[in-house]
Enzyme design. Structure first.
Site, mmCIF file in Angstrom:
data_model
loop_
_atom_site.group_PDB
_atom_site.id
_atom_site.type_symbol
_atom_site.label_atom_id
_atom_site.label_comp_id
_atom_site.label_asym_id
_atom_site.label_seq_id
_atom_site.Cartn_x
_atom_site.Cartn_y
_atom_site.Cartn_z
ATOM 1 N N ARG A 15 -2.817 -7.454 3.585
ATOM 2 C CA ARG A 15 -3.446 -7.805 4.869
ATOM 3 C C ARG A 15 -4.114 -6.578 5.506
ATOM 4 O O ARG A 15 -5.335 -6.466 5.524
ATOM 5 C CB ARG A 15 -2.394 -8.426 5.824
ATOM 6 C CG ARG A 15 -2.996 -9.157 7.006
ATOM 7 C CD ARG A 15 -3.404 -8.286 8.173
ATOM 8 N NE ARG A 15 -2.303 -7.466 8.678
ATOM 9 C CZ ARG A 15 -2.479 -6.474 9.545
ATOM 10 N NH1 ARG A 15 -3.706 -6.169 9.982
ATOM 11 N NH2 ARG A 15 -1.444 -5.746 9.960
ATOM 12 N N HIS A 206 -0.290 5.976 9.862
ATOM 13 C CA HIS A 206 -1.536 6.171 9.115
ATOM 14 C C HIS A 206 -1.658 7.642 8.763
ATOM 15 O O HIS A 206 -1.230 8.513 9.519
ATOM 16 C CB HIS A 206 -2.727 5.704 9.959
ATOM 17 C CG HIS A 206 -2.807 4.212 10.053
ATOM 18 N ND1 HIS A 206 -3.739 3.560 10.815
ATOM 19 C CD2 HIS A 206 -2.072 3.242 9.475
ATOM 20 C CE1 HIS A 206 -3.573 2.253 10.692
ATOM 21 N NE2 HIS A 206 -2.566 2.031 9.895
ATOM 22 N N CYS A 237 -9.448 5.598 2.616
ATOM 23 C CA CYS A 237 -10.018 6.491 1.617
ATOM 24 C C CYS A 237 -9.921 7.892 2.193
ATOM 25 O O CYS A 237 -10.311 8.114 3.330
ATOM 26 C CB CYS A 237 -11.469 6.126 1.340
ATOM 27 S SG CYS A 237 -12.295 7.357 0.309
#
Lengths: 296, 296
Positions: A15, A206, A237
């Site tokens: 998700r 993150h 990325c």
């Protein structure tokens, strides 16, 4: 070092990962991905999102994906739901768990939900109430718990107040999100302490500033036992600032293995899955473990 | 969380970084790099290596680099030296500090030094003795302190025994290297405790498995106050298994800033330097902070 004996990995690659990838992945590939994640031993796998397809075209196939996915016994497949309309669609698909996503800051509530913070609670309250009445489990995400691109550092008290509002609606768990990846280990422990301890808290880091795994270690030391992570680091990325940069599940598993913390995941099977998905996306996985363990 | 008030960053980008980059950087660029690192506030900057150029052609210009580099007051510029011949060359260049590099395993001693472990001590002993007699400071690196590609996990007692041999020669500091990046946070704390605490220890982590910063946090919690890091993560590419994958100085600085630990480095100046060097190398920096903070 005081650490939990066992950690639940809340897998978000299908998700949060895929909704932040440029490529739109065919629904059959997504279904195979969910199957492979379960095969690798993950037991909580966020499957998709019932946000309006206008906002997240990558996951417009949510209903179809749940229709063709074989849901395994013992595996939870929560889905993201923003509001009552999304809940209706999720219920039609026979889901057993939903996740709502609130903001800890006014600016991000406006930007992400087009609502004030008070209005977000007003949107979530009936959604959660109906979900609980239908026998569903409800998880809450809280975004921007450490820093906000518009507001800067977010006060701990503000995060606790927002998080408590969501928990008080009846959510079984609150996932503290460092959406822009600026938080550091001491801030993590301070925030968890401000909630009165780790009970009902999960963390969602993150790696935008390289802090995700160090922050996870700090959270484990504070007693947190649920960690969000994304297989192969999907959704980020390392060479793009815009990257979501989710903590890679493999890098987390490597640390947990080293610390002797149980998690139930077969690392080799997970790496194989992430290599397979990276081939489908046409770019290498940003996970360091996947890179180190990939066949050359 | 118990943490030191101040940390010394031992900057290895110009040596450990550039010796592991494919490109051979012109000596004038290296000299400018050393100047920029000092401008950014780094006070311990390993400059180059007097290993035989046959083995490390990237640093064959060691003497010339030291000749043209303006050495700033208050900044240490250690250089790597394997043996007495290297020491002679370093002394001719007027260095004030050298670093020797030993192995914690027999196999890596053979592969890297073409010697047994006992023979490596025999090589280092006269080198260190002469360096100390000449008034130099001597640092020791110890490789493969956590895992070894041929021998697997390396017993803590074996690492302590090897490290003590180097310290007893008169080295002021021992840098514990996780050369292949497999170590995890608990192992780090176990090893430091086995040395009887952090006195005279530094840590040198590689991010091959994504663990470098979490391991650094664990080392800081154990009282270590010197951390090796490489500006811009030089020497490692996240997409190559062969990568050395040094901890990026910027990612370390971000964590130290968040933890309120003094270090003396100007992050913006360092990021600018790493962006500049990445342009010279023709590839983006693998540092997450550099990526997030780079001009787009």
């Amino acid at each position: 070092m005081e650490l939990p004996q066992r950690v639940t990995i809340y897998e978000v690659g299908a998700r949060d990962g895929l909704q932040n990838e440029e490529a739109i992945v065919p629904v059959e590939v997504k279904a195979e991905f969910l199957g492979r994640l379960a095969d690798a031993g993950l037991t909580t796998i966020e499957a998709t999102s019932f946000v309006h397809p206008k906002w997240v075209p990558q996951l417009a196939d949510a209903a179809r994906l749940l229709e063709i996915t074989e849901r395994r016994p013992g595996v939870n497949y929560p889905v993201l739901v923003p509001n009552e309309r999304g809940l209706d669609r999720a219920l039609e698909s026979g889901v057993e768990e939903i996740a709502i996503f609130g903001s800890a800051t006014e600016t991000f509530a406006r930007k992400n939900l087009n609502r004030s913070m008070d209005e977000q609670y007003a949107m979530f309250a009936p959604t959660v109430e109906r979900a609980l009445a239908a026998g569903l489990r409800v998880r809450a995400y809280l975004s921007m718990c450490f820093g906000d691109p518009w507001e800067g550092a977010v006060p701990v008290g503000q995060v606790v107040a927002a998080g408590r509002r969501l928990l008080e609606m009846g959510c079984y768990q609150l996932s503290l999100g460092d959406t822009i990846g600026v938080g550091t280990a001491g801030h993590v422990q301070e925030l968890i302490a401000a909630f009165g301890g780790p009970s009902r808290l999960a963390v969602h880091f993150h790696d935008t500033y390289g802090q995700a795994l160090a922050n996870t270690l700090a959270a484990l030391q504070s007693g947190v036992t649920t960690v969000d992570a994304s297989a192969g680091g999907l959704g980020g990325c390392p060479y793009a600032e815009s990257a979501t940069g989710n903590l890679a599940t493999e890098d987390l598993v490597w640390m947990l293995d080293g610390l002797g913390i149980e998690h139930g995941v077969d690392l080799d099977a997970l790496v194989t899955t992430s290599v397979w998905m990276a081939e489908r996306l046409g770019r290498p996985s940003p996970s360091r473990v996947v890179t180190a363990r990939s066949p050359k």
